[in-house]
Design a protein around this motif. Structure first.
Motif, PDB file in Angstrom:
ATOM      1  N   THR A  69      10.772  15.245  -1.039  1.00 17.62           N
ATOM      2  CA  THR A  69      12.042  14.770  -0.496  1.00 17.62           C
ATOM      3  C   THR A  69      12.791  13.892  -1.488  1.00 17.62           C
ATOM      4  O   THR A  69      13.991  13.707  -1.363  1.00 17.62           O
ATOM      5  CB  THR A  69      11.816  13.945   0.781  1.00 17.62           C
ATOM      6  N   GLY A  70      12.086  13.322  -2.445  1.00 22.16           N
ATOM      7  CA  GLY A  70      12.736  12.397  -3.358  1.00 22.16           C
ATOM      8  C   GLY A  70      12.960  11.032  -2.754  1.00 22.16           C
ATOM      9  O   GLY A  70      13.749  10.236  -3.270  1.00 22.16           O
ATOM     10  N   LEU A  71      12.279  10.721  -1.645  1.00 23.20           N
ATOM     11  CA  LEU A  71      12.426   9.417  -0.999  1.00 23.20           C
ATOM     12  C   LEU A  71      11.296   8.460  -1.341  1.00 23.20           C
ATOM     13  O   LEU A  71      11.447   7.250  -1.201  1.00 23.20           O
ATOM     14  CB  LEU A  71      12.502   9.584   0.519  1.00 23.20           C
ATOM     15  N   GLY A  72      10.156   8.997  -1.765  1.00 22.71           N
ATOM     16  CA  GLY A  72       8.977   8.149  -1.976  1.00 22.71           C
ATOM     17  C   GLY A  72       9.204   7.039  -2.979  1.00 22.71           C
ATOM     18  O   GLY A  72       8.880   5.872  -2.728  1.00 22.71           O
ATOM     19  N   LEU A  73       9.778   7.352  -4.133  1.00 20.83           N
ATOM     20  CA  LEU A  73       9.996   6.339  -5.161  1.00 20.83           C
ATOM     21  C   LEU A  73      11.140   5.405  -4.779  1.00 20.83           C
ATOM     22  O   LEU A  73      11.140   4.234  -5.156  1.00 20.83           O
ATOM     23  CB  LEU A  73      10.285   7.011  -6.500  1.00 20.83           C
ATOM     24  N   SER A  74      12.113   5.923  -4.026  1.00 18.11           N
ATOM     25  CA  SER A  74      13.189   5.063  -3.543  1.00 18.11           C
ATOM     26  C   SER A  74      12.645   4.019  -2.571  1.00 18.11           C
ATOM     27  O   SER A  74      13.027   2.849  -2.612  1.00 18.11           O
ATOM     28  CB  SER A  74      14.267   5.915  -2.867  1.00 18.11           C
ATOM     29  N   VAL A  75      11.742   4.450  -1.691  1.00 15.82           N
ATOM     30  CA  VAL A  75      11.084   3.514  -0.770  1.00 15.82           C
ATOM     31  C   VAL A  75      10.266   2.496  -1.552  1.00 15.82           C
ATOM     32  O   VAL A  75      10.288   1.293  -1.259  1.00 15.82           O
ATOM     33  CB  VAL A  75      10.189   4.284   0.227  1.00 15.82           C
TER      34      VAL A  75
ATOM     35  N   CYS B 156       0.838  -1.199   0.000  1.00 18.86           N
ATOM     36  CA  CYS B 156       0.000   0.000   0.000  1.00 18.86           C
ATOM     37  C   CYS B 156       0.871   1.246   0.000  1.00 18.86           C
ATOM     38  O   CYS B 156       0.547   2.248  -0.663  1.00 18.86           O
ATOM     39  CB  CYS B 156      -0.924  -0.005   1.219  1.00 18.86           C
ATOM     40  N   ARG B 157       1.997   1.189   0.692  1.00 15.27           N
ATOM     41  CA  ARG B 157       2.914   2.327   0.726  1.00 15.27           C
ATOM     42  C   ARG B 157       3.481   2.604  -0.662  1.00 15.27           C
ATOM     43  O   ARG B 157       3.710   3.755  -1.041  1.00 15.27           O
ATOM     44  CB  ARG B 157       4.044   2.051   1.713  1.00 15.27           C
ATOM     45  N   VAL B 158       3.722   1.541  -1.430  1.00 17.20           N
ATOM     46  CA  VAL B 158       4.218   1.708  -2.795  1.00 17.20           C
ATOM     47  C   VAL B 158       3.222   2.501  -3.633  1.00 17.20           C
ATOM     48  O   VAL B 158       3.563   3.494  -4.291  1.00 17.20           O
ATOM     49  CB  VAL B 158       4.494   0.341  -3.452  1.00 17.20           C
ATOM     50  N   PHE B 159       1.944   2.063  -3.611  1.00 15.19           N
ATOM     51  CA  PHE B 159       0.898   2.760  -4.379  1.00 15.19           C
ATOM     52  C   PHE B 159       0.747   4.200  -3.900  1.00 15.19           C
ATOM     53  O   PHE B 159       0.616   5.126  -4.711  1.00 15.19           O
ATOM     54  CB  PHE B 159      -0.440   2.026  -4.236  1.00 15.19           C
ATOM     55  N   GLU B 160       0.760   4.380  -2.593  1.00 13.72           N
ATOM     56  CA  GLU B 160       0.555   5.707  -2.024  1.00 13.72           C
ATOM     57  C   GLU B 160       1.686   6.659  -2.423  1.00 13.72           C
ATOM     58  O   GLU B 160       1.443   7.822  -2.775  1.00 13.72           O
ATOM     59  CB  GLU B 160       0.469   5.606  -0.500  1.00 13.72           C
ATOM     60  N   ASN B 161       2.911   6.165  -2.393  1.00 12.77           N
ATOM     61  CA  ASN B 161       4.051   7.017  -2.744  1.00 12.77           C
ATOM     62  C   ASN B 161       4.004   7.437  -4.208  1.00 12.77           C
ATOM     63  O   ASN B 161       4.300   8.585  -4.550  1.00 12.77           O
ATOM     64  CB  ASN B 161       5.364   6.289  -2.456  1.00 12.77           C
ATOM     65  N   ILE B 162       3.628   6.510  -5.080  1.00 11.10           N
ATOM     66  CA  ILE B 162       3.583   6.827  -6.509  1.00 11.10           C
ATOM     67  C   ILE B 162       2.467   7.820  -6.809  1.00 11.10           C
ATOM     68  O   ILE B 162       2.664   8.817  -7.523  1.00 11.10           O
ATOM     69  CB  ILE B 162       3.400   5.540  -7.340  1.00 11.10           C
TER      70      ILE B 162
END
Length: 337
Positions: free
Chosen positions: A294-300, A225-231
């Motif tokens: 932050t540029g961290l969302g896609l890295s996560v 879910c975090r993957v979808f949310e970040n994208i």
């Protein structure tokens, strides 16, 4: 976070060192075996050329001494070759280690600078506005505006700290997913349904293509879910309404995989950062300065997908009609991690 970065960099360096040492031992072994084979060839050839029946004991002794000298010289050459190879290897590896250490230090310094930059802006606003209130410089008419700004910046600060925490948590060597079986089709469908009202109120449109058939497989229900949310959050941050957001899913039966695609028809991603889009702290200048990405969302997102045994990539514009399209491939036979 910086400790995890150093651990990951050092782990890669150690793996390369082990590989280099194995290659070095392999070369040494080749030289040793080659020298032995050459000595056997020389001695066999020497003995084949000699008529022993016509030689005296003194001549046989002289011949044996000559063979001993050949063996000694060959062995000395082999030792010198080992030493020369060891010196060259030490010089090359020393340079590589120093280069790797410089890269690790540069990455650490950049990460610290990026974190400091992202935290500094909301903290500065909170400090300035709160001091103005304490000093009695804010009128009752503007008090609500100042308090609301402080509240928003404090929320943003909490979001930043949470993003840094999530990134460092995924980087930790002991991090593990909580794999549970479930219907991935229904899971994605419920996620989209939960986002629908939020996106509609914000003025965004949804284009959904999720199969009706159940797709049962193990996955981490929280982290995926975090993957979808970040994208999707990244899409909203960089595109104004009425951008259309696409969520699609497909069962690749022959490969026993599931393909999930999330994209949009917005402004797209600049070419200069497309190749590095999944690296930490990679954002456009406008995002860092005005929209506070932050540029961290896609890295996560990439780390979570990789932990599932899957792959994520940003599709080239030649492979899709959408401005931006992320493709996630997940294996269906992934067991508990």
């Amino acid at each position: 976070m910086k400790k995890c970065l150093r651990l990951r960099k050092r782990k890669n360096l150690y793996l390369r060192l082990v590989g280099s040492y194995i290659f070095f031992i392999f070369l040494v072994g080749l030289i040793f075996v080659g020298t032995l084979l050459e000595l056997m060839h020389i001695t066999d050839h020497f003995y084949d050329e000699v008529d022993y029946t016509s030689l005296t004991m003194e001549q046989l002794g002289a011949m044996q001494a000559q063979i001993d000298r050949i063996i000694a010289i060959s062995f000395a050459m082999m030792v010198l070759s080992f030493l020369l190879l060891a010196v060259i290897f030490s010089i090359v590896m020393g340079r590589r280690i120093r280069r790797e250490e410089r890269e690790v230090e540069a990455a650490r310094q950049k990460m610290l600078a990026d974190i400091s930059h992202d935290l500094k802006t909301p903290i500065t606003v909170i400090q300035g506005y709160s001091k103005a209130i304490v000093d009695g410089m804010v009128s009752e008419e503007h008090m609500d505006k100042y308090l609301n700004t402080i509240y928003q910046k404090s929320n943003r600060l909490a979001d930043l700290i949470n993003e840094f925490y999530q990134y460092s948590r995924l980087e930790h060597p002991e991090f593990q997913l909580t794999m549970e079986p479930g219907d991935l089709s229904e899971y994605v469908r419920e996620y989209v349904a939960g986002k629908y009202e939020e996106l509609e109120v914000a003025g965004y449109e949804l284009d959904v293509d999720i199969p009706e058939q159940p797709i049962y497989m193990p996955f981490d229900h929280v982290e995926l879910c975090r993957v979808f949310e970040n994208i999707i959050t990244n899409t909203i941050r960089h595109n104004a309404p009425p951008t259309t957001i696409f969520v699609g899913m497909e069962f690749l039966r022959e490969k026993h995989q599931v393909r999930i695609r999330l994209g949009d028809d917005g402004e797209g991603i600049p070419e200069e950062i497309r190749e590095h889009i999944f690296e930490p702290f990679v954002v456009g200048d406008e995002s860092r300065n005005s929209k506070h990405g932050t540029g961290l969302g896609l890295s996560v997102a990439k780390r979570v997908v990789t932990a599932h045994g899957g792959k994520i990539r940003l599709l080239p514009t030649t492979e899709t009609s959408w401005s931006t399209m992320y493709e996630i491939i997940l294996p269906m036979n992934r067991g508990n991690l």
